[in-house]
Motif scaffolding. Structure first.
Motif, PDB file in Angstrom:
ATOM      1  N   MET A 167       0.852  -1.189   0.000  1.00  0.00           N
ATOM      2  CA  MET A 167       0.000   0.000   0.000  1.00  0.00           C
ATOM      3  C   MET A 167       0.885   1.235   0.000  1.00  0.00           C
ATOM      4  N   ASN A 168       0.844   1.970  -1.082  1.00  0.00           N
ATOM      5  CA  ASN A 168       1.645   3.185  -1.228  1.00  0.00           C
ATOM      6  C   ASN A 168       0.740   4.402  -1.343  1.00  0.00           C
ATOM      7  N   SER A 169       1.338   5.560  -1.185  1.00  0.00           N
ATOM      8  CA  SER A 169       0.592   6.823  -1.276  1.00  0.00           C
ATOM      9  C   SER A 169      -0.671   6.764  -0.431  1.00  0.00           C
ATOM     10  N   LEU A 170      -0.511   6.315   0.774  1.00  0.00           N
ATOM     11  CA  LEU A 170      -1.664   6.132   1.663  1.00  0.00           C
ATOM     12  C   LEU A 170      -2.361   7.454   1.950  1.00  0.00           C
ATOM     13  N   LYS A 171      -3.671   7.347   2.107  1.00  0.00           N
ATOM     14  CA  LYS A 171      -4.514   8.508   2.396  1.00  0.00           C
ATOM     15  C   LYS A 171      -5.267   8.255   3.700  1.00  0.00           C
ATOM     16  N   PRO A 172      -5.662   9.316   4.381  1.00  0.00           N
ATOM     17  CA  PRO A 172      -6.430   9.113   5.616  1.00  0.00           C
ATOM     18  C   PRO A 172      -7.679   8.262   5.397  1.00  0.00           C
ATOM     19  N   GLU A 173      -8.270   8.343   4.223  1.00  0.00           N
ATOM     20  CA  GLU A 173      -9.461   7.542   3.950  1.00  0.00           C
ATOM     21  C   GLU A 173      -9.166   6.060   3.771  1.00  0.00           C
ATOM     22  N   ASP A 174      -7.903   5.690   3.767  1.00  0.00           N
ATOM     23  CA  ASP A 174      -7.547   4.275   3.757  1.00  0.00           C
ATOM     24  C   ASP A 174      -7.614   3.666   5.156  1.00  0.00           C
ATOM     25  N   THR A 175      -7.813   4.503   6.149  1.00  0.00           N
ATOM     26  CA  THR A 175      -7.900   4.028   7.526  1.00  0.00           C
ATOM     27  C   THR A 175      -9.091   3.087   7.681  1.00  0.00           C
TER      28      THR A 175
END
Length: 126
Positions: free
Chosen positions: A82-90
């Motif tokens: 998982m790269n370029s993670l975003k807060p919405e990936d939480t």
């Protein structure tokens, strides 16, 4: 029965990376699909990515280009980079293992049986 052991996950800053592992053991057929679903608070569980034993992959639109799923067939292990993670990936990420009697069954959209891991938390801060 199939047992799933998950590892990885944790905390990352936005833009960072994490890697999830899921190892399957037990009565694993040769025709199967291993994948990851996730569930954020107050939301339904959704498919993130899955990979068939034949190698085909399926990704949620929201993670295309950022997440990569791969597998080691000899070990029945799947990896989710998982790269370029975003807060919405939480979310809590769950390993999913589907067994098929045949490839035809897989293509039909049905499956013989399904197993879930216990889940691992992924938290991405902004």
């Amino acid at each position: 029965q199939v047992q799933l052991v998950e590892s990885g996950g944790g905390w990352a800053q936005a833009g960072g990376s994490l890697r999830l592992h899921c190892a399957a053991s037990g009565s694993t057929f040769s025709v199967n699909a291993i994948g990851w679903y996730r569930q954020a608070p107050g939301k339904q569980r959704e498919l993130v990515a899955a990979i068939f034993s034949g190698g085909s992959t399926n990704y949620a639109d929201s993670v295309k280009g950022r997440f990569t799923i791969s597998r080691d067939n000899a070990r029945n292990t799947v990896y989710l980079e998982m790269n370029s993670l975003k807060p919405e990936d939480t979310a809590v990420y769950y390993c999913n293992f589907k067994l098929y009697y045949t490839t035809k069954q897989y293509l039909s959209g049905s499956y013989a049986s399904e197993y879930w891991g216990q889940g691992t938390q992924v938290t991405v801060s902004s």
